[in-house]
Every structure is written in C-alpha cells, then in structure tokens.
Design a protein around this motif. Sequence first.
Motif: not given
Length: 241
Positions: A134, A174-175, A186, A235, A237
């Motif tokens: 993150d 990308e996430e 996830t 979140r 990346k």
Amino acid sequence: MESADLLLHPVRLRIVQAFLGDRALTTGALAAELADVPPATLYRQVARLVDAGVLQVVVEQLVRGAVQRTYTLRASAAVITPDQVAAMSAADMRQAFVAFVAGLLGDVDRYLARDAVDPVRDGANFRLAGLWLDDAEFTTLLQDLMRVLQPAAAKPPGPGRKRRILATVMLPGEEATPSLPGGEATVAPRGGEATVAPRGGEATVAPRGGEATVAPRGGEATVAPRGGEAKKPTRRKRRTT
C-alpha cells in the motif's frame, strides 16, 4: 530553460549519466564513451550544460597547443523537481523514459565490449520484481532504500573501488482485487488466506491464524487476528521494481 527541459534531452541526459559517481571527464573521454554521438553535437550539448551550471570545469590545461577542459557534474543542479514531474504529460514521461533507457543501453554496450566479461564475477545483473504494497508501505520501502544507499553513494573513488551503476524504475500496477467468476476476491500474501465474496460483497485477506469477514456492498470488511479485534484492510497495489 527549466531543468526538466534541459535534462530530458536524449543526448544531454546521457552526458549527465556518464558523469554520475563523481567522475571527472574531458570532452575527449566523454566522446569515447558516447561514440555514437557526433562530436559537434556532443560539444554543443556539453556547452549547454556548462552554461546552465549542470557541468563545471575543474581543470584546464594545454595539450598540443589546445586547451583541454575536465568537467564534473554539479549533482545539485541535475535535479528535476517533483512539481516539474507532476506537470509532465504522458508523452513527456515516455520521452524521458526512452532517453533514460538509451543511456543504460550505452552503459551495457560499453561493459559487454570489454575483454573477459564475466557477469557473475562483475556483479552485473538486472531483475524485475512485483511487490504488493500500500502507499504507506511503499513510502517505508523507499525510506529504507535511501538509508542503505546514502552511505554507499557518499563514498568517493578510491583504490580497489569500481563505479557501480544502479538504475531504479518504480511503476504502480493493479490493485489487489482481481475478480473471480460469480464473486470478488482479494490476493493473499504467502502464508495468508483470501476469502471470496458473493457478487455484490467484498472480500478481505486474513493472515494465517486470523479470520476474514465478508461485507455486503456499502459495508466494510474486517480482518481480525484470532481472538483479537477486527481492523479495516489496507488496499494494496502491485509495484513493479
């Protein structure tokens, strides 16, 4: 001329790269390293960098009746500010990256042109890695790298030392939320567990031994260590380095 316009010229950027590591070079030595650049172009671009204060003359001497100058880089002047980077268009960034890679290709060509090249012995390598971080973790990584590199970068040329070229490229990916058929999931780090949510829900990642919850759309999913309190997931990346 702003430093971004000055430094991101393909030839001028290669000239600056050649001086990295506290090197002192004459125009003759520079021309030998950038042999594909016409001499008139090279001398003209060196003069531009001197006028802008990026290069400085440290020695002048007569050689066969002509003045030979030795230059060094003023690193503080060879900087593109964050504001200038933010103002660059996608085309500007692409042009800058092409110039950056062109300089690296020149360094690789000069290394491979040596006698008895041994990449293992010489420590020559290039690698690509994908890291899930993150923004806070990424900032910490950069700070840790600077703490390691600054003492090494401060070392001057000396007996037994070689100039080592270290190039870095940082790109956001990308996430960490790839979709699965019928739901959303996830990505879990090694040793963690990922949960799959029904369509319209959100899934979280739990470390091994923890518990992940699924939230309906508009709600929040939490991660709890076993027997502990739940926390909101961060979140991440994928960062390419």
